[in-house]
Write a protein that holds these residues in place. Structure first.
Motif, mmCIF file in Angstrom:
data_model
loop_
_atom_site.group_PDB
_atom_site.id
_atom_site.type_symbol
_atom_site.label_atom_id
_atom_site.label_comp_id
_atom_site.label_asym_id
_atom_site.label_seq_id
_atom_site.Cartn_x
_atom_site.Cartn_y
_atom_site.Cartn_z
ATOM 1 N N VAL A 71 3.606 4.249 -1.151
ATOM 2 C CA VAL A 71 5.106 4.752 -1.503
ATOM 3 C C VAL A 71 5.344 5.395 0.126
ATOM 4 O O VAL A 71 4.253 4.614 0.892
ATOM 5 C CB VAL A 71 5.483 6.245 -2.334
ATOM 6 C CG1 VAL A 71 5.331 5.840 -3.389
ATOM 7 C CG2 VAL A 71 4.425 7.095 -1.442
ATOM 8 N N GLY A 75 8.701 9.088 0.596
ATOM 9 C CA GLY A 75 9.097 9.411 -0.289
ATOM 10 C C GLY A 75 8.157 10.806 -1.438
ATOM 11 O O GLY A 75 7.859 11.394 -1.941
ATOM 12 N N TRP A 100 9.061 11.046 -10.074
ATOM 13 C CA TRP A 100 9.139 10.691 -8.950
ATOM 14 C C TRP A 100 8.111 9.192 -8.226
ATOM 15 O O TRP A 100 8.811 8.202 -7.305
ATOM 16 C CB TRP A 100 8.745 11.471 -7.989
ATOM 17 C CG TRP A 100 7.109 11.901 -8.164
ATOM 18 C CD1 TRP A 100 6.183 12.857 -8.510
ATOM 19 C CD2 TRP A 100 6.734 11.487 -7.037
ATOM 20 N NE1 TRP A 100 5.062 13.573 -8.507
ATOM 21 C CE2 TRP A 100 5.224 12.217 -6.972
ATOM 22 C CE3 TRP A 100 6.747 10.960 -5.506
ATOM 23 C CZ2 TRP A 100 3.681 12.174 -6.115
ATOM 24 C CZ3 TRP A 100 5.035 10.685 -5.389
ATOM 25 C CH2 TRP A 100 4.118 11.379 -5.284
ATOM 26 N N GLU A 104 9.886 6.370 -6.413
ATOM 27 C CA GLU A 104 9.683 5.916 -4.919
ATOM 28 C C GLU A 104 8.784 4.290 -5.095
ATOM 29 O O GLU A 104 9.358 3.746 -4.267
ATOM 30 C CB GLU A 104 9.277 7.049 -4.470
ATOM 31 C CG GLU A 104 9.236 8.122 -4.032
ATOM 32 C CD GLU A 104 10.533 8.284 -3.362
ATOM 33 O OE1 GLU A 104 11.011 7.800 -2.472
ATOM 34 O OE2 GLU A 104 11.642 9.098 -3.541
ATOM 35 N N THR A 107 11.947 1.637 -4.909
ATOM 36 C CA THR A 107 12.660 1.794 -3.640
ATOM 37 C C THR A 107 11.735 1.670 -2.913
ATOM 38 O O THR A 107 12.284 0.800 -1.540
ATOM 39 C CB THR A 107 13.133 3.733 -3.018
ATOM 40 O OG1 THR A 107 13.333 3.938 -3.969
ATOM 41 C CG2 THR A 107 13.542 3.977 -2.031
ATOM 42 N N GLN A 108 9.915 1.414 -2.845
ATOM 43 C CA GLN A 108 9.494 0.843 -1.612
ATOM 44 C C GLN A 108 9.940 -0.588 -1.406
ATOM 45 O O GLN A 108 9.752 -1.314 -0.790
ATOM 46 C CB GLN A 108 8.209 1.102 -1.121
ATOM 47 C CG GLN A 108 7.070 1.047 -0.039
ATOM 48 C CD GLN A 108 7.393 1.853 1.086
ATOM 49 O OE1 GLN A 108 8.864 2.817 1.029
ATOM 50 N NE2 GLN A 108 7.035 1.553 1.937
#
Length: 128
Positions: A71, A75, A100, A104, A107-108
């Motif tokens: 992450v 993050g 989470w 994350e 997202t990464q």
């Protein structure tokens, strides 16, 4: 007249960052001193036992924790991780797979895909 070469030095915090270790976990003599470029190169080439131990088991600084978890540093903060973590603690977070962390990592991955897409697009523009 001969001019003497100045020896490049850096603060311990800078050296710790370059070595990828958490400064407060390093020996006191390292924290309190300055490190020359030659000393840094020597530490990288032939790490002493304390450096090997820190790199293996931590505690690790946030950039290393983020990399090990896959992450970003932001993050980590969004996930509530603000302190240095040991390898054991990092593995426990991976094993627990909190929401989470999953979010994350996704997202990464999206950020990496977008960066690759932009890089490819720019390369194609350069070629044409």
């Amino acid at each position: 007249m001969k001019s003497q070469a100045n020896t490049q030095t850096m603060k311990a915090a800078t050296a710790a960052k370059k070595l990828g270790v958490y400064l407060p976990a390093t020996p006191a003599e390292f924290q309190e001193g300055v490190v020359t470029r030659a000393e840094l190169n020597e530490l990288q080439a032939n790490p002493p036992a304390w450096l090997v131990t820190l790199r293996e088991s931590g505690p690790h600084p946030r950039p290393v924790v983020a990399a090990k978890l896959g992450v970003s540093i932001a993050g980590l903060a969004r996930g509530g991780v603000t302190d240095a973590l040991t390898t054991e603690e990092i593995e426990a977070i991976k094993d627990a797979g909190p929401e989470w962390l999953v979010k994350e990592r996704a997202t990464q991955a999206e950020v990496r895909r977008e960066s690759a897409r932009i890089k490819k697009r720019d390369a194609e523009r350069t070629e044409s």
